[in-house]
Design an enzyme around this catalytic site. Structure first.
Site, PDB file in Angstrom:
ATOM      1  N   GLY A  79      -8.631   6.043  -7.006  1.00 17.67           N
ATOM      2  CA  GLY A  79      -9.374   6.710  -8.077  1.00 17.67           C
ATOM      3  C   GLY A  79      -9.491   5.895  -9.342  1.00 17.67           C
ATOM      4  O   GLY A  79      -8.975   6.280 -10.389  1.00 17.67           O
ATOM      5  N   THR A 139       6.512  -3.553  -8.913  1.00 22.95           N
ATOM      6  CA  THR A 139       5.826  -3.830  -7.660  1.00 22.95           C
ATOM      7  C   THR A 139       6.808  -4.475  -6.707  1.00 22.95           C
ATOM      8  O   THR A 139       7.558  -5.375  -7.098  1.00 22.95           O
ATOM      9  CB  THR A 139       4.617  -4.766  -7.827  1.00 22.95           C
ATOM     10  OG1 THR A 139       4.147  -5.168  -6.529  1.00 22.95           O
ATOM     11  CG2 THR A 139       4.953  -6.013  -8.627  1.00 22.95           C
ATOM     12  N   ASP A 141       5.996  -6.384  -4.457  1.00 17.36           N
ATOM     13  CA  ASP A 141       5.485  -7.734  -4.186  1.00 17.36           C
ATOM     14  C   ASP A 141       5.973  -8.767  -5.199  1.00 17.36           C
ATOM     15  O   ASP A 141       5.880  -9.976  -4.945  1.00 17.36           O
ATOM     16  CB  ASP A 141       3.952  -7.732  -4.194  1.00 17.36           C
ATOM     17  CG  ASP A 141       3.366  -6.941  -3.025  1.00 17.36           C
ATOM     18  OD1 ASP A 141       4.126  -6.608  -2.093  1.00 17.36           O
ATOM     19  OD2 ASP A 141       2.157  -6.658  -3.055  1.00 17.36           O
ATOM     20  N   GLU A 236       2.433  -9.840   5.171  1.00 23.63           N
ATOM     21  CA  GLU A 236       1.205  -9.216   5.657  1.00 23.63           C
ATOM     22  C   GLU A 236      -0.049  -9.990   5.268  1.00 23.63           C
ATOM     23  O   GLU A 236      -1.084  -9.900   5.934  1.00 23.63           O
ATOM     24  CB  GLU A 236       1.097  -7.782   5.137  1.00 23.63           C
ATOM     25  CG  GLU A 236       1.013  -7.667   3.622  1.00 23.63           C
ATOM     26  CD  GLU A 236       0.890  -6.226   3.152  1.00 23.63           C
ATOM     27  OE1 GLU A 236       0.351  -5.394   3.919  1.00 23.63           O
ATOM     28  OE2 GLU A 236       1.324  -5.933   2.027  1.00 23.63           O
ATOM     29  N   HIS A 279       5.963   1.054   4.739  1.00 21.53           N
ATOM     30  CA  HIS A 279       6.420   1.815   3.580  1.00 21.53           C
ATOM     31  C   HIS A 279       7.931   2.035   3.545  1.00 21.53           C
ATOM     32  O   HIS A 279       8.446   2.545   2.548  1.00 21.53           O
ATOM     33  CB  HIS A 279       5.691   3.162   3.524  1.00 21.53           C
ATOM     34  CG  HIS A 279       4.244   3.025   3.143  1.00 21.53           C
ATOM     35  ND1 HIS A 279       3.285   2.646   4.034  1.00 21.53           N
ATOM     36  CD2 HIS A 279       3.624   3.169   1.954  1.00 21.53           C
ATOM     37  CE1 HIS A 279       2.118   2.584   3.424  1.00 21.53           C
ATOM     38  NE2 HIS A 279       2.285   2.891   2.160  1.00 21.53           N
TER      39      HIS A 279
END
Length: 357
Positions: A79, A139, A141, A236, A279
């Site tokens: 969104g 994050t 990452d 990934e 997750h």
């Protein structure tokens, strides 16, 4: 007059968010006598009328909250306020509605906890509101620019390392090549750190271009030396090497971990199995490091508002909590330095990165 500040969490969830919220509320109350308002569901809550928000009582934010993963305020990673998806498939700029909802809360400052994308959106969203904004990096990452650490990264590495610890004995028991796919949308920080900590044989990251034939040769060499199993960690975003596609193993539905396991099994003759953590890396109980980082970041964010500062992000640099202009954070990314300490360490330990035989 008592000041009112707000806090929201935006983007993907991770460990340490609740500890951050708690730190902000405690510092605001005990340090300055301020009230803290928690905004629910990230920016989406600003579209509700009345806005989804709750006044945080520090006395109810006990130590147990700091140990919990996720965010009790909720979050969103969808969104875009400037191109919000509508039911008919169109996109609409709803940033004005969100700003109006924010103004209705009568806040004297807002602290946003998010990654580089979320901080960019929040910065642009708040610009016309004149509400002072401070960003807190989070994050798994760990790719937010101008900070050495982001909340959630330490826990993600710990989860990935534990997964390797568990995969090693089962791989050895069945003489398998065990492929572990970890998160890392644009960077390989989790993969390289967990790979070293978990004693992997191969680590593949997007920052180091790799070749399947090099990985195959390394695994063949291990087997020739008497090893019956191997551990492979792949981010990934590492891609599918540069080898020609094979229809039976390169279907779009297959992630890089599954793809790699199929290819390795065919090329080496060994049974290969893929595990995708997904997750699981986000929802764990935060490590001590993430709790400490959350506490220091939360306190510093409130202090910055008290000092009259805005449009800045708290950061961890050279074992110190600092603050940097958000303009030097958004639109940038901190990837793994292919010539840095971790890559050099991996190579020195004999870990194959797929680029050299």
């Amino acid at each position: 007059m008592t000041k009112r500040i707000g806090i929201l969490t935006s983007g993907g969830d991770c460990a340490g968010l609740n500890a951050t919220i708690r730190a902000v509320a405690l510092r605001a109350r005990h340090g300055y006598g301020w009230t803290t308002v928690g905004l629910r569901s990230g920016t989406l809550g600003l579209l509700e009328r009345p806005v989804e928000a709750v006044e945080l009582d520090p006395d109810r934010l006990d130590a147990a909250l700091a140990r919990q993963g996720g965010t009790f305020l909720g979050s969103t990673n969808r969104g875009d306020p400037f191109a919000f998806p509508m039911p008919d498939g169109s996109k609409k700029d709803r940033s004005g509605e969100m700003v109006a909802g924010l103004k209705g809360l009568a806040l004297d400052g807002l602290i946003g906890v998010g990654g580089d994308g979320s901080l960019d959106i929040l910065r642009r969203l708040l610009a016309p509101s004149k509400v002072p904004f401070i960003g807190v990096p989070k994050t798994i990452d760990n790719d937010v620019a101008n900070t050495e650490r982001a909340i959630g990264y330490s826990t993600a590495v710990a989860v990935a390392t534990e997964a390797l610890d568990r995969l090693h004995p089962t791989g050895a028991s069945h003489e398998r090549v065990m492929v572990l796919e970890v998160m890392g949308r644009d960077a390989g920080h989790i993969a390289i750190a967990a790979g070293i900590a978990g004693a992997a044989d191969v680590v593949l990251i997007p920052e180091v271009p790799w070749h399947l034939k090099v990985v195959v040769a390394h695994i063949d060499a291990l087997r020739a030396a008497g090893r019956t199993s191997a551990l492979v960690v792949v981010a990934e975003a590492a891609g599918q090497s540069d080898d020609p596609a094979e229809p039976d193993s390169d279907a779009p539905a297959h992630g890089v971990g599954d793809w790699l396991a199929r290819r390795l099994s065919k090329a080496t003759g060994a049974e290969a199995r893929a595990t995708v953590l997904g997750h699981v890396q986000r929802g764990a109980m935060p490590t001590a490091e993430d709790r400490l980082l959350a506490a220091t970041f939360g306190v510093r964010a409130v202090d910055l508002l008290a000092e009259g500062k805005a449009d800045r992000m708290v950061a961890w640099w050279n074992r110190q909590v600092i603050d940097v202009p958000l303009a030097k954070v958004v639109g940038r990314s901190r990837t793994v330095d292919k010539d840095g300490a971790l890559v050099r360490t991996a190579r020195a330990l004999g870990i194959c990165l797929g680029d050299k035989a």
